[in-house]
Design a protein around this motif. Structure first.
Motif, PDB file in Angstrom:
ATOM      1  N   VAL A  83       0.713  -0.608  -0.346  1.00  0.00           N
ATOM      2  CA  VAL A  83       0.543   0.017   0.116  1.00  0.00           C
ATOM      3  C   VAL A  83       1.157   1.195  -0.173  1.00  0.00           C
ATOM      4  CG1 VAL A  83      -1.543   1.325   1.293  1.00  0.00           C
ATOM      5  CG2 VAL A  83      -1.714  -1.576   1.139  1.00  0.00           C
ATOM      6  N   VAL A  84       1.004   1.874  -0.701  1.00  0.00           N
ATOM      7  CA  VAL A  84       1.614   3.082  -1.119  1.00  0.00           C
ATOM      8  C   VAL A  84       0.583   4.198  -1.375  1.00  0.00           C
ATOM      9  CG1 VAL A  84       2.697   4.976  -2.323  1.00  0.00           C
ATOM     10  CG2 VAL A  84       2.945   2.236  -2.674  1.00  0.00           C
ATOM     11  N   THR A  85       1.296   5.268  -0.318  1.00  0.00           N
ATOM     12  CA  THR A  85       1.049   6.636  -0.042  1.00  0.00           C
ATOM     13  C   THR A  85       1.054   7.747  -0.432  1.00  0.00           C
ATOM     14  OG1 THR A  85       1.854   6.905   2.368  1.00  0.00           O
ATOM     15  CG2 THR A  85       0.557   5.744   2.514  1.00  0.00           C
ATOM     16  N   CYS A  86       0.203   8.502  -1.100  1.00  0.00           N
ATOM     17  CA  CYS A  86       0.760   9.193  -2.265  1.00  0.00           C
ATOM     18  C   CYS A  86      -0.311  10.869  -1.667  1.00  0.00           C
ATOM     19  CB  CYS A  86       0.359   9.013  -2.971  1.00  0.00           C
ATOM     20  SG  CYS A  86      -1.047   8.131  -4.006  1.00  0.00           S
ATOM     21  N   GLY A  87       0.110  12.008  -2.410  1.00  0.00           N
ATOM     22  CA  GLY A  87      -0.898  12.810  -2.152  1.00  0.00           C
ATOM     23  C   GLY A  87      -1.977  12.689  -3.504  1.00  0.00           C
ATOM     24  N   ALA A  88      -1.147  12.607  -4.712  1.00  0.00           N
ATOM     25  CA  ALA A  88      -2.339  12.012  -5.747  1.00  0.00           C
ATOM     26  C   ALA A  88      -2.363  11.124  -6.569  1.00  0.00           C
ATOM     27  CB  ALA A  88      -2.195  13.605  -6.320  1.00  0.00           C
ATOM     28  N   ASN A  89      -0.422  10.560  -6.532  1.00  0.00           N
ATOM     29  CA  ASN A  89      -0.715  10.080  -7.923  1.00  0.00           C
ATOM     30  C   ASN A  89       1.561   9.185  -7.938  1.00  0.00           C
ATOM     31  OD1 ASN A  89       0.359   8.778 -10.504  1.00  0.00           O
ATOM     32  ND2 ASN A  89      -0.987   9.885 -11.373  1.00  0.00           N
ATOM     33  N   TYR A  90       0.835   7.793  -7.854  1.00  0.00           N
ATOM     34  CA  TYR A  90       1.846   7.303  -7.823  1.00  0.00           C
ATOM     35  C   TYR A  90       2.920   6.732  -8.781  1.00  0.00           C
ATOM     36  CZ  TYR A  90      -0.730   3.180  -8.134  1.00  0.00           C
ATOM     37  OH  TYR A  90      -1.855   1.922  -9.220  1.00  0.00           O
ATOM     38  N   GLY A  91       2.438   7.063 -10.307  1.00  0.00           N
ATOM     39  CA  GLY A  91       3.658   7.214 -11.595  1.00  0.00           C
ATOM     40  C   GLY A  91       3.144   5.802 -11.460  1.00  0.00           C
ATOM     41  N   ALA A  92       4.518   5.329 -11.870  1.00  0.00           N
ATOM     42  CA  ALA A  92       4.431   3.252 -11.714  1.00  0.00           C
ATOM     43  C   ALA A  92       5.606   2.914 -11.062  1.00  0.00           C
ATOM     44  CB  ALA A  92       5.689   3.027 -13.285  1.00  0.00           C
ATOM     45  N   ALA A  93       5.215   3.421 -10.078  1.00  0.00           N
ATOM     46  CA  ALA A  93       5.868   3.271  -8.368  1.00  0.00           C
ATOM     47  C   ALA A  93       5.827   1.547  -8.063  1.00  0.00           C
ATOM     48  CB  ALA A  93       5.700   3.232  -7.076  1.00  0.00           C
ATOM     49  N   ASP A  94       4.859   0.722  -8.598  1.00  0.00           N
ATOM     50  CA  ASP A  94       3.894   0.122  -9.122  1.00  0.00           C
ATOM     51  C   ASP A  94       5.119  -0.882  -9.210  1.00  0.00           C
ATOM     52  OD1 ASP A  94       3.000   1.103 -11.178  1.00  0.00           O
ATOM     53  OD2 ASP A  94       1.921  -0.407 -11.112  1.00  0.00           O
ATOM     54  N   ARG A  95       5.394  -0.385 -10.822  1.00  0.00           N
ATOM     55  CA  ARG A  95       6.802  -1.413 -11.551  1.00  0.00           C
ATOM     56  C   ARG A  95       7.331  -1.775 -10.548  1.00  0.00           C
ATOM     57  NH1 ARG A  95       5.563  -2.765 -17.248  1.00  0.00           N
ATOM     58  NH2 ARG A  95       7.641  -1.981 -17.749  1.00  0.00           N
ATOM     59  N   MET A  96       8.345  -0.589 -10.343  1.00  0.00           N
ATOM     60  CA  MET A  96       9.799  -0.202  -9.780  1.00  0.00           C
ATOM     61  C   MET A  96       9.671  -1.053  -8.370  1.00  0.00           C
ATOM     62  SD  MET A  96      11.559   3.444  -7.613  1.00  0.00           S
ATOM     63  CE  MET A  96      11.184   3.862 -10.191  1.00  0.00           C
ATOM     64  N   LEU A  97       8.719  -1.517  -7.373  1.00  0.00           N
ATOM     65  CA  LEU A  97       8.455  -2.615  -6.856  1.00  0.00           C
ATOM     66  C   LEU A  97       8.999  -3.526  -6.579  1.00  0.00           C
ATOM     67  CD1 LEU A  97       8.290  -3.204  -4.210  1.00  0.00           C
ATOM     68  CD2 LEU A  97       6.203  -3.036  -3.896  1.00  0.00           C
ATOM     69  N   LYS A  98       7.546  -4.299  -8.034  1.00  0.00           N
ATOM     70  CA  LYS A  98       7.368  -5.215  -8.260  1.00  0.00           C
ATOM     71  C   LYS A  98       8.565  -5.882  -9.002  1.00  0.00           C
ATOM     72  CE  LYS A  98       3.896  -7.626 -10.948  1.00  0.00           C
ATOM     73  NZ  LYS A  98       3.179  -7.390 -12.053  1.00  0.00           N
ATOM     74  N   GLY A  99       9.427  -4.994  -9.688  1.00  0.00           N
ATOM     75  CA  GLY A  99      10.977  -5.237 -10.393  1.00  0.00           C
ATOM     76  C   GLY A  99      11.889  -5.898  -9.423  1.00  0.00           C
ATOM     77  N   LEU A 100      11.622  -4.915  -8.363  1.00  0.00           N
ATOM     78  CA  LEU A 100      13.037  -4.843  -7.227  1.00  0.00           C
ATOM     79  C   LEU A 100      12.707  -6.420  -6.541  1.00  0.00           C
ATOM     80  CD1 LEU A 100      14.752  -3.182  -5.736  1.00  0.00           C
ATOM     81  CD2 LEU A 100      13.417  -2.445  -4.094  1.00  0.00           C
ATOM     82  N   LEU A 101      11.268  -6.734  -6.271  1.00  0.00           N
ATOM     83  CA  LEU A 101      10.878  -8.036  -5.660  1.00  0.00           C
ATOM     84  C   LEU A 101      11.667  -8.997  -6.077  1.00  0.00           C
ATOM     85  CD1 LEU A 101       7.454  -6.671  -3.675  1.00  0.00           C
ATOM     86  CD2 LEU A 101       9.448  -7.381  -2.990  1.00  0.00           C
ATOM     87  N   ALA A 102      10.462  -9.068  -7.634  1.00  0.00           N
ATOM     88  CA  ALA A 102      10.738 -10.399  -8.900  1.00  0.00           C
ATOM     89  C   ALA A 102      12.674 -10.356  -8.408  1.00  0.00           C
ATOM     90  CB  ALA A 102      10.821  -9.850 -10.207  1.00  0.00           C
ATOM     91  N   GLU A 103      13.809  -9.652  -8.582  1.00  0.00           N
ATOM     92  CA  GLU A 103      15.499 -10.638  -8.068  1.00  0.00           C
ATOM     93  C   GLU A 103      15.460 -10.450  -7.330  1.00  0.00           C
ATOM     94  OE1 GLU A 103      17.419  -6.457  -8.225  1.00  0.00           O
ATOM     95  OE2 GLU A 103      16.259  -6.044  -9.895  1.00  0.00           O
ATOM     96  N   LYS A 104      14.126 -10.732  -6.630  1.00  0.00           N
ATOM     97  CA  LYS A 104      14.718 -12.004  -4.776  1.00  0.00           C
ATOM     98  C   LYS A 104      13.340 -13.063  -5.274  1.00  0.00           C
ATOM     99  CE  LYS A 104      15.445  -9.890  -1.450  1.00  0.00           C
ATOM    100  NZ  LYS A 104      16.766  -9.697  -0.928  1.00  0.00           N
ATOM    101  N   ASP A 105      13.158 -13.652  -6.138  1.00  0.00           N
ATOM    102  CA  ASP A 105      11.901 -14.265  -6.706  1.00  0.00           C
ATOM    103  C   ASP A 105      10.403 -13.959  -5.737  1.00  0.00           C
ATOM    104  OD1 ASP A 105      13.702 -15.683  -8.934  1.00  0.00           O
ATOM    105  OD2 ASP A 105      14.694 -16.548  -6.821  1.00  0.00           O
ATOM    106  N   MET A 106      10.293 -12.666  -5.038  1.00  0.00           N
ATOM    107  CA  MET A 106       9.009 -12.480  -4.779  1.00  0.00           C
ATOM    108  C   MET A 106       7.760 -11.754  -5.437  1.00  0.00           C
ATOM    109  SD  MET A 106      11.058 -10.553  -1.315  1.00  0.00           S
ATOM    110  CE  MET A 106       9.550 -10.072  -0.399  1.00  0.00           C
TER     111      MET A 106
END
Ligand SMILES: Cc1cc2nc3c(=O)[nH]c(=O)nc-3n(C[C@H](O)[C@H](O)[C@H](O)COP(=O)(O)O)c2cc1C
Ligand code: SF4
Ligand code: SF4
Length: 252
Positions: A83-106
């Motif tokens: 869950v990402v808190t923001c003022g209005a828009n989180y851009g592509a933070a979802d992809r950034m996190l997904k990529g980071l976790l994928a590098e750890k097989d998560m």
């Protein structure tokens, strides 16, 4: 288990609410990093949550570093959400996190954006007290929807669009490269209470002769110090002198 990071309390509040509704131990990523604690025992089927603010349409550097070092005892059947808190828009933070976790097989199973009070005082004036209270009230419905979805192991928000990905790619490097501290100073209202030094999540403040001194290499621009100084003595350049401050009621 709920891993959170928070500068002004929005994400801390969300983590606590999730704990109350669906359980899980709440772990402060900044504190864990300070103690070099990266290994956690996970039970099969456990929910693993990441709750943090979006910075420049991406992840705070401290969150990235923590996840890079994180070691879980088991990845079997765990449900990983953010869950990402923001003022209005989180851009592509979802992809950034997904990529980071994928590098750890998560595998990131669910991602939710939670718009609430914007604390980005460096860029523009914040809402006044009444507006902040109203925004917090209005955000409750969305939080309930997120928690309900989480408890049912539900679906994410829609994935970021191409435009949002372009936005992150253009804006995020400003954060990665440009976290200056030379604009910070404490004006003559400073009462030498040390709070800014105590609350800084990345130990980027050192008290010298009763006044804060900022350490550039450590500052992650979380805006906790400037927003939480009890006498509003901390400034960032000239423009923040007349700007409102914000701290979530949970930290007051
Ligand atoms: C350095 C910085 C960058 C930010 N960038 C964004 C952004 O790109 N999009 C957005 O909607 N809010 C942005 N914000 C606002 C925060 O994400 C938002 O207020 C968040 O809920 C603060 O969480 P916290 O109280 O847990 O620290 C930014 C705030 C800071 C301090
Ligand atoms: S929190 Fe404010 S008043 Fe307290 S030491 Fe820091 S600058 Fe000074
Ligand atoms: S010094 Fe930097 S990291 Fe520390 S509280 Fe202030 S803005 Fe946040």
């Amino acid at each position: 288990m709920i891993f959170y990071f928070s500068g002004t309390g929005n994400s801390f509040y969300v983590a606590k609410r999730i704990k109350k509704q669906i359980g899980g131990e709440v772990i402060d990523m900044a504190e864990a990093m300070g103690e070099g604690e990266y290994r956690y025992e996970i039970e099969e089927g456990e929910h693993i949550g990441f709750v943090f603010p979006v910075y420049y349409y991406g992840l705070p550097t401290i969150v990235r570093e923590f996840i890079e070092k994180l070691e879980l005892s088991s990845y079997d059947a765990v449900h990983i959400y953010a869950v990402v808190t923001c003022g209005a828009n989180y851009g592509a933070a979802d992809r950034m996190l997904k990529g980071l976790l994928a590098e750890k097989d998560m595998h990131l199973s669910a991602f939710y954006g939670f718009p609430t009070v914007d604390n980005f005082i460096f860029g523009y004036d914040l809402q006044n007290k009444e507006e902040q209270e109203q925004t917090l009230k209005n955000a409750e419905g969305r939080l309930m929807t997120i928690i309900k979805s989480l408890s049912l192991k539900g679906k994410s928000d829609k994935p970021s669009t191409l435009l949002e990905r372009v936005l992150t790619k253009a804006v995020y490097p400003i954060y990665e490269k440009g976290r200056n501290t030379r604009n910070f100073y404490a004006d003559n209202r400073c009462i030498s209470c040390n709070l800014c030094e105590e609350i800084c999540p990345s130990k980027a403040i050192e008290m010298v002769d009763g006044k804060p001194k900022w350490i550039k290499d450590q500052c992650i621009h979380c805006v906790a110090c400037i927003n939480r100084c009890p006498v509003e003595a901390i400034q960032y350049g000239q423009s923040t002198k007349k700007r409102n401050r914000y701290v979530h009621p949970i930290l007051k």
